[in-house]
Scaffold this motif. Structure first.
Motif, PDB file in Angstrom:
ATOM      1  N   THR A  32      33.903  17.503 -19.910  1.00 41.10           N
ATOM      2  CA  THR A  32      32.576  17.850 -20.418  1.00 41.10           C
ATOM      3  C   THR A  32      32.245  16.930 -21.589  1.00 41.10           C
ATOM      4  OG1 THR A  32      33.401  19.410 -22.067  1.00 41.10           O
ATOM      5  CG2 THR A  32      32.977  20.288 -19.831  1.00 41.10           C
ATOM      6  N   PRO A  33      30.985  16.854 -21.986  1.00 39.01           N
ATOM      7  CA  PRO A  33      30.653  16.055 -23.169  1.00 39.01           C
ATOM      8  C   PRO A  33      31.458  16.479 -24.402  1.00 39.01           C
ATOM      9  CG  PRO A  33      28.664  16.574 -21.973  1.00 39.01           C
ATOM     10  CD  PRO A  33      29.784  17.356 -21.316  1.00 39.01           C
ATOM     11  N   PHE A  34      31.682  17.777 -24.568  1.00 42.71           N
ATOM     12  CA  PHE A  34      32.472  18.264 -25.699  1.00 42.71           C
ATOM     13  C   PHE A  34      33.913  17.757 -25.623  1.00 42.71           C
ATOM     14  CE2 PHE A  34      35.494  21.346 -27.399  1.00 42.71           C
ATOM     15  CZ  PHE A  34      35.097  21.396 -28.730  1.00 42.71           C
ATOM     16  N   GLU A  35      34.520  17.857 -24.427  1.00 40.87           N
ATOM     17  CA  GLU A  35      35.904  17.414 -24.255  1.00 40.87           C
ATOM     18  C   GLU A  35      36.036  15.908 -24.492  1.00 40.87           C
ATOM     19  OE1 GLU A  35      37.489  20.641 -20.969  1.00 40.87           O
ATOM     20  OE2 GLU A  35      36.273  18.944 -20.293  1.00 40.87           O
ATOM     21  N   LYS A  36      35.116  15.142 -23.946  1.00 39.05           N
ATOM     22  CA  LYS A  36      35.148  13.691 -24.144  1.00 39.05           C
ATOM     23  C   LYS A  36      35.013  13.338 -25.621  1.00 39.05           C
ATOM     24  CE  LYS A  36      33.298  12.320 -19.677  1.00 39.05           C
ATOM     25  NZ  LYS A  36      32.211  11.636 -18.986  1.00 39.05           N
ATOM     26  N   ALA A  37      34.091  13.992 -26.301  1.00 40.55           N
ATOM     27  CA  ALA A  37      33.882  13.715 -27.725  1.00 40.55           C
ATOM     28  C   ALA A  37      35.134  14.065 -28.529  1.00 40.55           C
ATOM     29  CB  ALA A  37      32.672  14.482 -28.247  1.00 40.55           C
ATOM     30  N   TRP A  38      35.778  15.171 -28.187  1.00 38.91           N
ATOM     31  CA  TRP A  38      36.994  15.577 -28.881  1.00 38.91           C
ATOM     32  C   TRP A  38      38.095  14.546 -28.676  1.00 38.91           C
ATOM     33  CZ3 TRP A  38      41.672  17.713 -26.635  1.00 38.91           C
ATOM     34  CH2 TRP A  38      42.597  18.128 -27.603  1.00 38.91           C
ATOM     35  N   ILE A  39      38.314  14.131 -27.433  1.00 36.34           N
ATOM     36  CA  ILE A  39      39.360  13.152 -27.120  1.00 36.34           C
ATOM     37  C   ILE A  39      39.067  11.823 -27.814  1.00 36.34           C
ATOM     38  CG2 ILE A  39      40.362  11.748 -25.261  1.00 36.34           C
ATOM     39  CD1 ILE A  39      41.378  14.549 -24.988  1.00 36.34           C
TER      40      ILE A  39
END
Length: 90
Positions: A32-39
Motif C-alpha cells: 500500500t502507499p503507507f507500507e511503501k512510504a514506511w519501507i
C-alpha cells in the motif's frame, strides 16, 4: 555499511522488526502507499548509501516522497535538493 542479505534474512536497517529481505522487496513492489512510504523512509533513514540503491531507484523515492517521514528536517531538505538536481540533469 554495505551487506548482502539473503531473501530470508532480516536487513540490518530493520533491526527492530521481524521482516525479511524478501518481504521488504515485496512491499516495495506491491504494498500500500503507507507500507511503501514506511519501507522507503526506513531505508533512507537507516541504510548505507550503497544499500539504498540496492532497494530503491530515484523514481521510487520521487513517487513516494510526499508520504515519506524523515527523522530530521535536514534529511528531508537533503533529499528534496538531491531529487531536484537529479530531475534537472536526467
Amino acid at each position: 555499511m554495505c551487506t548482502t542479505v539473503n531473501a530470508g534474512q532480516r536487513p540490518y536497517f530493520f533491526w527492530d522488526y521481524e521482516i525479511t529481505d524478501e518481504e521488504v522487496r515485496a512491499l516495495l513492489r506491491g504494498g500500500t502507499p503507507f507500507e511503501k512510504a514506511w519501507i522507503i523512509s526506513r531505508i533512507l533513514g537507516h541504510a548505507g548509501w550503497d544499500d539504498i540503491w540496492r532497494y530503491l531507484t530515484v523514481a521510487d523515492i520521487r513517487a513516494n516522497f510526499e508520504n515519506l517521514r524523515f527523522r530530521r528536517a535536514q534529511d528531508q531538505e537533503l533529499w528534496t535538493y538531491a531529487l531536484e538536481k537529479w530531475t534537472n540533469h536526467v
